[in-house]
Design an enzyme around this catalytic site. Structure first.
Site, short mmCIF file in Angstrom:
data_model
loop_
_atom_site.label_atom_id
_atom_site.label_comp_id
_atom_site.label_asym_id
_atom_site.label_seq_id
_atom_site.Cartn_x
_atom_site.Cartn_y
_atom_site.Cartn_z
N LYS A 142 4.83 0.46 9.25
CA LYS A 142 4.91 1.71 8.50
C LYS A 142 4.30 2.87 9.29
CE LYS A 142 3.27 0.04 4.62
NZ LYS A 142 2.58 -0.01 3.32
N GLU B 71 0.87 -1.17 0.00
CA GLU B 71 0.00 0.00 0.00
C GLU B 71 0.91 1.22 0.00
OE1 GLU B 71 -2.77 0.47 3.26
OE2 GLU B 71 -3.52 2.32 2.34
N ARG C 102 5.80 -12.81 9.32
CA ARG C 102 6.43 -11.55 8.99
C ARG C 102 7.80 -11.48 9.67
NH1 ARG C 102 2.94 -7.46 9.26
NH2 ARG C 102 4.42 -5.84 9.75
P1 ATP Z 1 2.84 -2.22 7.79
O1 ATP Z 1 2.12 -2.89 8.91
O2 ATP Z 1 4.28 -1.95 8.04
O3 ATP Z 1 2.13 -1.05 7.21
P2 ATP Z 1 1.71 -3.75 5.75
O4 ATP Z 1 1.61 -5.22 5.72
O5 ATP Z 1 0.45 -3.04 6.00
O6 ATP Z 1 2.89 -3.35 6.69
P3 ATP Z 1 1.89 -3.44 2.94
O7 ATP Z 1 2.30 -2.26 2.16
O8 ATP Z 1 0.48 -3.87 2.86
O9 ATP Z 1 2.31 -3.15 4.42
O10 ATP Z 1 2.86 -4.67 2.65
C1 ATP Z 1 3.15 -5.14 1.36
C2 ATP Z 1 3.54 -6.57 1.46
O11 ATP Z 1 4.65 -6.72 2.33
C3 ATP Z 1 2.42 -7.40 2.05
O12 ATP Z 1 2.30 -8.58 1.31
C4 ATP Z 1 2.86 -7.67 3.45
O13 ATP Z 1 2.35 -8.89 3.92
C5 ATP Z 1 4.38 -7.68 3.31
N1 ATP Z 1 5.00 -7.29 4.58
C6 ATP Z 1 4.77 -6.19 5.29
N2 ATP Z 1 5.48 -6.19 6.42
C7 ATP Z 1 6.20 -7.34 6.43
C8 ATP Z 1 7.13 -7.94 7.33
N3 ATP Z 1 7.48 -7.35 8.47
N4 ATP Z 1 7.67 -9.13 7.00
C9 ATP Z 1 7.33 -9.73 5.84
N5 ATP Z 1 6.46 -9.23 4.95
C10 ATP Z 1 5.89 -8.05 5.23
MG MG Z 2 -1.11 -4.08 4.48
#
Ligand code: ATP
Ligand code: MG
Length: 564
Positions: free
Chosen positions: A272, A36, A262
């Protein structure tokens, strides 16, 4: 069967191998990385990037970059651009143009109409508070919304009027009609569309209704022909909804969602939202502050794409949440820079040394290898002069036992130069040491001194023929191993992680000097400064002063280097 025998296997590879044996998806592998665009990528995203793009590479498949852009208020093209840049920098290439979930808004809308017509979705006019009450809880089932049995015609009419902007935000939503008594709250008639009267970074003012993430994600995957939709474990409970939506739309392909753990790293955070808070509240200098676990921060710190990819390989992919030690990441960058980084001398905290036996005019060019093990890197010239700098920490007036560096009346070797002896210590009025007077032994260049052992080797630069530098030394961003857990103990997870910021995470040394051969250093160039660690030149460097970030300290002790 696996095309990736040289890579460590994992449960996802096992699933793919099985699918290929069964010729599922005609043996194809199509993955996607779906960020995102609401912040910069962090090391956790790097894990997901390496996994998705890595699988596509290893199985001759393709990987899409897709922006999951369903929250216009929080998103921005700045983030879109930084994400593209980071993925490319990490060494991966997505298939075709970057994709946007917002590209599919028209199709998503059509599928919503299809669901309404099939009696699988309805417009609900409960207020957000009422809806919360109707939803039930983890222990109590929900109640059906009074709008659940509205006619298809009425739902179509209301949805059209939502789209036309007739209603206020929050007044109405489109919901899936699944099961208000489901033990899985995600299936209790989840929202598919909500009203948001805001412009979108990609679609402008075309829409005032926006699809929800869960509804958008599965359909976007299906439209793109994704075969394996990899996401983190917290989406496990969302999988039944992912499958439900696609089951209602049989004309669409049905990708398989697979969840993995994760990445969590100790002494930092990978959320984020919290990283954005650090930036917005100026606890750090920006998204690319070298203390940040962002890809851009790691890059500026001096991490290489290879070191991050190796790290992701090393930590592997599992179904079990855990915390990875920061030392593992540091190991990976050392391993890379050990081969890549030329050696150089930098005196971080200079102490003036006058060599009385050296005359004022003489400048002697000394030659030293750029790398002890790699001759192809060539040699560099060191300028030996009467006045030099050594590091304050390399002199002790009252040496501790077994001290090998410089002390009064004793000798040390200047790295790649002569043996010197300290004869006198000069102090200022406060009693601070400001200068050493030394003599040198002309017979010790490239050979051992006659009849005596000199154990210590210290680094140095010429006072006149050296370049002013600022050195930025970093420590962990947080003083607690798990700042989130520590904050939870204090019952205030949302902001109390800030209580555990390490106040000493950045130390600026502004009087440093680097050897003359580094005068032409460009931002991004990496060096091993002997004994001090690996350093990378920062874009803040100017014509007057170079700026270096300490990427990582040396694992090897100086004693080991000095024995060579
Ligand atoms: P955040 O909680 O940091 O905002 P998010 O999952 O909402 O992370 P996205 O932009 O949706 O952020 O993530 C893009 C991709 O990266 C998704 O498939 C998510 O599952 C993966 N991802 C995000 N954080 C991690 C992590 N700490 N380890 C592995 N994969 C991750
Ligand atoms: Mg997400």
């Amino acid at each position: 069967m696996s095309d990736s025998e040289n890579k460590p296997s994992n449960f996802i590879r096992h699933i793919i191998d099985g699918d290929r044996r069964a010729n599922k998806n005609n043996g194809q592998v199509v993955t996607r990385f779906p960020p995102e665009p609401n912040g910069y990528l962090h090391i956790g995203h790097a894990k997901s990037i390496c996994l998705n793009f890595g699988l596509a590479q290893d199985y001759d498949g393709v990987c899409n970059l897709r922006f999951d852009d369903t929250n216009p208020e929080k998103e921005d093209v700045e983030y879109v651009d930084s994400i593209k840049n980071d993925v490319t920098w990490l060494g991966f290439q997505w298939q075709g143009e970057p994709k946007y979930a917002s590209n599919y808004f028209p199709q998503l809308h059509d599928y919503a109409l299809e669901l309404i017509k099939a009696g699988k979705a309805y417009v609900c006019s409960l207020s957000p508070e009422e809806a919360r009450e109707y939803r039930g809880s983890l222990t109590a089932p929900g109640k059906d919304s009074p709008y659940r049995e509205q006619s298809v015609a009425e739902n179509l009419d209301l949805f059209a009027r939502m789209k036309a902007g007739e209603f206020d935000e929050g007044a109405k939503v489109l919901r899936a009609k699944i099961d208000m008594a489901s033990p899985n709250i995600n299936l209790r008639d989840p929202i598919l569309y909500r009203i948001r009267k805001v412009a979108h970074h990609q679609t402008g003012n075309d829409w005032c209704i926006y699809p929800m993430y869960d509804y958008t994600h599965c359909i976007s995957d299906a439209i793109e022909g994704i075969t394996h939709s990899l996401c983190t474990l917290e989406f496990e409970d969302h999988r039944p909804l992912y499958d439900w939506v696609l089951d209602q739309l049989p004309e669409l392909a049905h990708p398989q969602q697979i969840e993995f753990a994760r990445l969590n790293l100790n002494y930092t955070i990978t959320s984020k939202r919290k990283l954005k808070q650090l930036v917005d509240e100026k606890h750090v200098l920006g998204w690319d502050d070298p203390r940040m676990p962002t890809v851009s921060g790691l890059r500026r710190r001096g991490y290489t794409p290879l070191s991050i990819r190796n790290f992701c390989d090393r930590i592997g992919v599992t179904k079990v949440d855990g915390v990875v030690d920061m030392a593992t990441l540091e190991f990976c960058i050392r391993e890379d820079l050990e081969h890549r980084a030329p050696r150089a001398m930098c005196v971080i905290n200079p102490l003036k040394v006058t060599i009385d036996t050296w005359d004022t005019e003489t400048i002697e060019d000394l030659s030293a290898p750029r790398h002890p093990k790699d001759e192809s890197m060539g040699r560099r010239t060191l300028k030996m002069t009467r006045v030099i700098y050594i590091d304050h920490s390399d002199f002790a007036e009252v040496p501790p036992p077994k001290y090998k560096r410089l002390t009064i009346g004793k000798e040390v070797r200047l790295r790649n130069s002569y043996v010197i002896k300290c004869n006198e210590v000069i102090k200022d009025e406060q009693g601070e040491i400001i200068e050493l007077r030394c003599s040198h032994d002309v017979d010790t260049l490239g050979k051992k001194p006659e009849g005596r052992k000199v154990k210590g080797v210290i680094h140095w630069v010429s006072a006149e023929h050296s370049v002013p530098a600022q050195v930025r030394l970093y420590d962990r961003l947080f003083s607690e191993e798990n700042p989130d857990a520590a904050a939870k103990d204090h019952n205030n997870e949302d902001s109390h992680f800030l209580d555990f910021l390490n106040p000493d995470s950045l130390t600026i040394m502004d009087q440093a000097r680097v050897e003359f051969s580094l005068a032409e250093t460009q931002a991004g160039d990496a060096f091993q400064f002997e004994r001090e660690g690996y350093f990378t030149a920062d874009p803040d460097s100017t014509a007057e002063q170079l700026v270096f970030n300490r990427t990582v300290s040396l694992r090897d002790s100086w004693a080991k280097t000095a024995r060579k």
